[in-house]
Design a protein around this motif. Sequence first.
Motif, PDB file in Angstrom:
ATOM      1  N   TYR A 299       0.633  -1.193  -0.211  1.00  0.00           N
ATOM      2  CA  TYR A 299      -0.234   0.109  -0.267  1.00  0.00           C
ATOM      3  C   TYR A 299       0.720   0.940  -0.162  1.00  0.00           C
ATOM      4  O   TYR A 299       1.887   1.095   0.528  1.00  0.00           O
ATOM      5  N   ASP A 300       0.833   2.071  -0.877  1.00  0.00           N
ATOM      6  CA  ASP A 300       1.478   3.446  -0.902  1.00  0.00           C
ATOM      7  C   ASP A 300       0.626   4.846   0.141  1.00  0.00           C
ATOM      8  O   ASP A 300      -0.482   5.159  -0.101  1.00  0.00           O
ATOM      9  N   LEU A 301       1.211   4.779   0.815  1.00  0.00           N
ATOM     10  CA  LEU A 301       0.624   5.548   2.063  1.00  0.00           C
ATOM     11  C   LEU A 301       1.384   7.095   2.322  1.00  0.00           C
ATOM     12  O   LEU A 301       2.904   7.177   1.714  1.00  0.00           O
ATOM     13  N   THR A 302       1.101   7.969   2.224  1.00  0.00           N
ATOM     14  CA  THR A 302       1.908   9.598   2.558  1.00  0.00           C
ATOM     15  C   THR A 302       2.717   8.748   3.539  1.00  0.00           C
ATOM     16  O   THR A 302       2.643   8.763   4.435  1.00  0.00           O
ATOM     17  N   VAL A 303       3.854  10.295   3.682  1.00  0.00           N
ATOM     18  CA  VAL A 303       4.280  10.036   5.356  1.00  0.00           C
ATOM     19  C   VAL A 303       3.525  10.694   6.237  1.00  0.00           C
ATOM     20  O   VAL A 303       4.200   9.377   7.253  1.00  0.00           O
ATOM     21  N   ASP A 304       2.840  11.516   6.061  1.00  0.00           N
ATOM     22  CA  ASP A 304       1.353  12.287   7.159  1.00  0.00           C
ATOM     23  C   ASP A 304       0.625  10.773   7.437  1.00  0.00           C
ATOM     24  O   ASP A 304       0.643  10.084   9.496  1.00  0.00           O
TER      25      ASP A 304
END
Length: 106
Positions: free
Chosen positions: A67-72
Amino acid sequence: MKLKIDQPVLDFSGKPVENEKKEIVTFRTIIETTLNAQTNDQPLTSEKKLYAFQIGVKLFGKKLLEYDLTVDQVTFIKDRIGLFYGPVIYGRFLELIGDEAVSPVN
């Protein structure tokens, strides 16, 4: 940041952690639990509830290899795991996200 959340959580000695039903615990389970967790001491604001929901839909709405998640988003999950889980789970999550702060103490 790409995460593979279906891998098992390992204990201090590197063996997969099992729950009370003797099932192997994965990061998927840990993240799902922590996104829903709150106590009187650690309540979620309306905004944080919505954010947790949005992350949950992204992670659990469709089964993917990673899964591609943002740093936040990763930081939010990391903070929640830090609040609701002990050192093994927290440390293994830091390893999962490639946090350089994780290194064995001599």
